[in-house]
Design an enzyme around this catalytic site. Structure first.
Site, PDB file in Angstrom:
ATOM      1  N   GLU A   1       0.888  -1.388  -0.109  1.00  0.00           N
ATOM      2  CA  GLU A   1      -0.222   0.064   0.158  1.00  0.00           C
ATOM      3  C   GLU A   1       0.990   1.312  -0.061  1.00  0.00           C
ATOM      4  O   GLU A   1       0.735   1.979   0.912  1.00  0.00           O
ATOM      5  CB  GLU A   1      -1.086  -0.051   1.220  1.00  0.00           C
TER       6      GLU A   1
ATOM      7  N   GLU B   1      -4.876  -8.689  -0.832  1.00  0.00           N
ATOM      8  CA  GLU B   1      -5.628  -8.443   0.327  1.00  0.00           C
ATOM      9  C   GLU B   1      -7.190  -8.463  -0.123  1.00  0.00           C
ATOM     10  O   GLU B   1      -7.457  -7.505  -0.875  1.00  0.00           O
ATOM     11  CB  GLU B   1      -5.193  -7.297   1.211  1.00  0.00           C
TER      12      GLU B   1
HETATM   13  O1  AHR Z   1      -5.162  -6.187   6.661  1.00  0.00           O
HETATM   14  C1  AHR Z   1      -5.325  -5.281   7.343  1.00  0.00           C
HETATM   15  C2  AHR Z   1      -4.502  -3.967   6.597  1.00  0.00           C
HETATM   16  O2  AHR Z   1      -5.308  -3.688   5.690  1.00  0.00           O
HETATM   17  C3  AHR Z   1      -3.119  -4.159   5.922  1.00  0.00           C
HETATM   18  O3  AHR Z   1      -2.021  -3.986   6.974  1.00  0.00           O
HETATM   19  C4  AHR Z   1      -3.072  -3.109   5.221  1.00  0.00           C
HETATM   20  O4  AHR Z   1      -2.269  -3.397   4.033  1.00  0.00           O
HETATM   21  C5  AHR Z   1      -4.462  -2.831   4.705  1.00  0.00           C
HETATM   22  O5  AHR Z   1      -4.951  -1.535   4.715  1.00  0.00           O
END
Ligand code: AHR
Length: 510
Positions: free
Chosen positions: A192, A310
Site C-alpha cells: 500500500e 488483500e
Molecule cells: O489487513 C489489514 C490491513 O489492511 C493491512 O495491514 C493493510 O495493507 C490494509 O490496509
C-alpha cells in the site's frame, strides 16, 4: 387463459424455477486456475501471529512444533494452503528483518505503530516464518520494507534466504542454524505504497520499484504494490513506467466494507447491511475487469499477474477487544463473500494468478479463530476447503443468466458459479446463492459432458448471521448435498437460500 398465464408467471417468480441458466462451455479450454489464488495472509497484527499461529517455543500447554500450533498447521494443510504472505500489510513497511534473526533473547524490540501500539519483541522472525511455511507445505510470500527500509536491507534479505553459496548473508544464515536456503520465490516490493507504505504518488513509487528490484537479482517473482479498489490511475501509471521485464505481478487490495467510517457488526447485522457488504464483494468483478483492461493495453500477452493480495470482509471488532487488533467473528455472510469472490477469481484465472485472503488467524475474515487452547474453523474456512478442488484445475468457461436478489430498490445477481476440470478428469462446479429468502433453481447445460455419477457438498445454515463459536464450533459445517438431478444433458440444482454448493461430476466426454 390470461389468468393461467399469470399464475404460471407468479409460480416462476416465487420459486425462481428454472430462471437461472448456466451453460458450461465444456469444449473451450480456459486458463489453469493457479493454486495461488487460494493463498492466505498473516500479519504481525493483533493475535494473528502471536497467540494465533505462534504460541512460543517453550509453550507446554498447547501442542506445537517450533512454537507453531499443531492444530493450526493441520487445519491449513487440509486447505492445501498454497502460499502465505508475511509480515504485512502495513507492518511490513516498518519491519526490519535483521531484528528478527539470531538468539531470541537478544533481539531488539519495536513498537507496532499501526496495530495497537503494542511492543513487538521480534520473537517470530524470518526463520520462524519460513520453517513454518515448510511445515505447512506453503510457498512463502515475503513483503519487503520500502516505506522505512533501504535497498540494501531488501537485497540482503533476498541473499539471506535464497543464496546457497558463500556470502555475508548466507554465512549469517548458517550461523543462525540454517544451512540450505529456503528459496523464496514471491516478493512484495512494499505494501500500500499509496497509504501506510509511504503515502507515495504512483510515479514516485514506480521509480522506487525499479530501484529496489534492480538490486534483488534474478529468479524471484516481483510484485508491485498495487491499487486500492478502483484506483485505476495507480495501475496505469505503474504499467506505463515499469518495463514488463522488471515486474511479475501487480497487486490489488479490495475489502468488502460498507463504509470505512461506519462499518457493521460482524454478527448483528441487518439484511440491508448484508446486501451492502455483498455489493462490495461482487464489485470485485468490475474491479478485476477494469484493472485487467488496463493491463491488457500494456501487456497483451498477460505476462504480469494481477495479485489480489488483500481481500475479505471488514467489520467492527468484537466488543471488548482491542480496536487495533481487528478481531471479528465470521458468519455465513463471510461464506457468501468467500464463495462469490473465489468464483470471480476462478473465472478470471488468465490474469488473476495469486490472491491472499486477509487474514488467516484471528484477524478480519479469518479462516481460524483461537482462544487459549481452543480453536474453531469459520464458515470461510469451510468454503476454502470445499473450493480447494479448483486449485491447479483447468477453468471451464461458462455463460450465466441468473435471477436477481432484490432488497428495496437495489439488486444483485443472486447466483454466482465457476467450474473446472481437474487432472483426473473430474469436473467441479461451485455455486453460491446469496439470496437469503428464495431457493434458486438452476439449469446447467453440460454441453455434451457425460455424467455417470454426481456428488456434492453444501454449506448452509438457518440464518445468514450464524457462525461457529468456541462453545459450538461445529454449528456451521458442510454436509452432503443431493438436490441435483441430471436429465438429458442438463443438471437441475436447487440452491437453498444463503448457501454454497460444490458438485463433483464423475464422468467424461462423450
Ligand atoms: O489487513 C489489514 C490491513 O489492511 C493491512 O495491514 C493493510 O495493507 C490494509 O490496509
Amino acid at each position: 387463459m390470461r389468468i393461467l398465464h399469470l399464475l404460471v408467471l407468479l409460480c416462476i417468480t416465487l420459486k425462481g424455477y428454472s430462471q437461472n441458466r448456466i451453460t458450461l462451455l465444456s469444449d473451450s479450454a480456459g486458463a489453469v486456475i493457479s493454486r495461488n489464488i487460494y493463498g492466505h495472509f498473516a500479519e504481525h497484527l493483533g493475535h494473528c501471529i502471536y497467540n494465533g499461529f505462534y504460541v512460543g517455543d517453550t509453550n507446554r500447554e498447547i501442542p506445537n512444533t517450533q512454537g507453531v500450533r499443531n492444530d493450526v498447521i493441520a487445519a491449513l494443510k487440509n486447505l492445501q494452503i498454497p502460499n502465505l504472505r508475511w509480515p504485512g500489510g502495513c507492518f511490513a513497511d516498518t519491519y526490519h528483518w535483521k531484528d528478527g534473526i539470531g538468539p531470541k533473547g537478544e533481539r531488539p524490540s519495536m513498537v507496532n505503530k499501526w496495530w495497537g501500539g503494542v511492543t513487538e519483541d521480534n520473537s517470530f522472525g524470518t526463520h520462524d516464518f519460513l520453517n513454518m511455511c515448510e511445515l505447512l507445505g506453503a510457498a512463502p510470500y515475503l513483503s519487503g520494507n520500502v516505506g522505512s527500509g533501504t535497498v540494501q536491507e531488501l537485497s540482503d534479505w533476498v541473499q539471506y534466504v535464497n543464496f546457497d553459496g558463500k556470502s555475508p548473508m548466507s554465512e549469517l544464515r548458517r550461523k543462525n542454524g540454517r544451512d540450505k536456503p529456503w528459496g523464496v520465490k514471491f516478493w512484495g516490493i512494499g505494501n500500500e505504497a499509496w497509504g501506510c507504505g509511504g503515502n507515495m504518488r504512483p510515479e514516485y513509487y514506480a521509480d522506487e520499484f525499479r530501484k529496489y528490484t534492480t538490486f534483488m537479482g534474478e529468479g524471484v517473482f516481483k510484485i508491485a504494490s498495487g491499487a486500492s479498489s478502483a484506483d485505476y490511475k495507480w495501475t496505469e501509471t505503474l504499467l506505463k513506467q515499469i518495463p514488463l521485464d522488471m515486474v511479475d505481478g501487480i497487486a490489488l487490495h479490495h475489502y468488502s466494507v460498507i463504509d470505512w467510517d461506519k462499518k457493521s457488526s460482524a454478527t448483528r447485522f441487518t439484511e440491508q447491511e448484508y446486501f451492502l457488504t455483498m455489493q462490495q464483494a461482487i464489485r470485485m468483478e468490475e474491479l478485476i475487469g477494469k484493472h485487467t483492461a488496463i493491463m491488457d493495453k500494456y501487456d497483451s500477452a498477460k505476462k504480469v499477474a494481477l495479485v489480489v493480495d488483500e481481500w475479505g470482509g471488514w467489520y467492527d471488532v468484537e466488543t471488548g477487544t482491542n480496536p487495533g487488533f481487528l478481531f471479528q467473528q465470521n458468519t455465513m455472510r463471510d461464506a457468501m463473500i468467500a464463495g462469490t469472490t473465489l468464483n470471480i477469481f476462478n473465472n478470471h484465472a488468465d490474469r488473476v494468478r495469486m490472491a491472499n485472503l486477509a487474514q488467516t488467524v484471528n484477524v478480519l475474515q479469518a479462516v481460524i479463530l483461537t482462544r487459549g487452547e481452543k480453536i474453531l474453523l469459520t464458515p470461510t474456512y469451510h468454503v476454502m476447503e470445499m473450493y480447494k478442488v479448483h486449485q491447479d484445475a483447468t477453468l471451464i468457461p461458462l455463460r450465466a443468466a441468473v435471477n436477481n436478489y432484490i432488497v428495496g430498490n437495489q439488486k444483485l445477481p443472486a447466483v454466482s458459479t465457476s467450474a473446472s476440470r481437474d487432472s483426473n478428469g473430474f469436473v467441479h462446479i461451485s455455486m453460491v446463492n446469496i439470496d437469503i429468502h428464495a431457493t434458486q433453481e438452476l439449469d446447467i447445460d453440460l454441453k455434451g459432458l457425460q455424467v455417470h455419477f454426481i456428488s456434492g457438498r453444501i454449506l448452509v445454515s438457518k440464518k445468514i448471521q450464524d457462525c461457529n463459536t468456541f462453545d459450538s464450533p461445529e454449528h456451521v459445517k458442510p454436509v452432503a448435498f443431493n438436490q441435483v438431478q441430471e436429465k438429458g444433458g442438463t443438471l437441475h440444482v436447487s440452491l437453498p437460500p444463503g448457501s454454497v454448493v460444490v458438485l463433483k461430476l464423475h464422468g467424461g466426454r462423450p
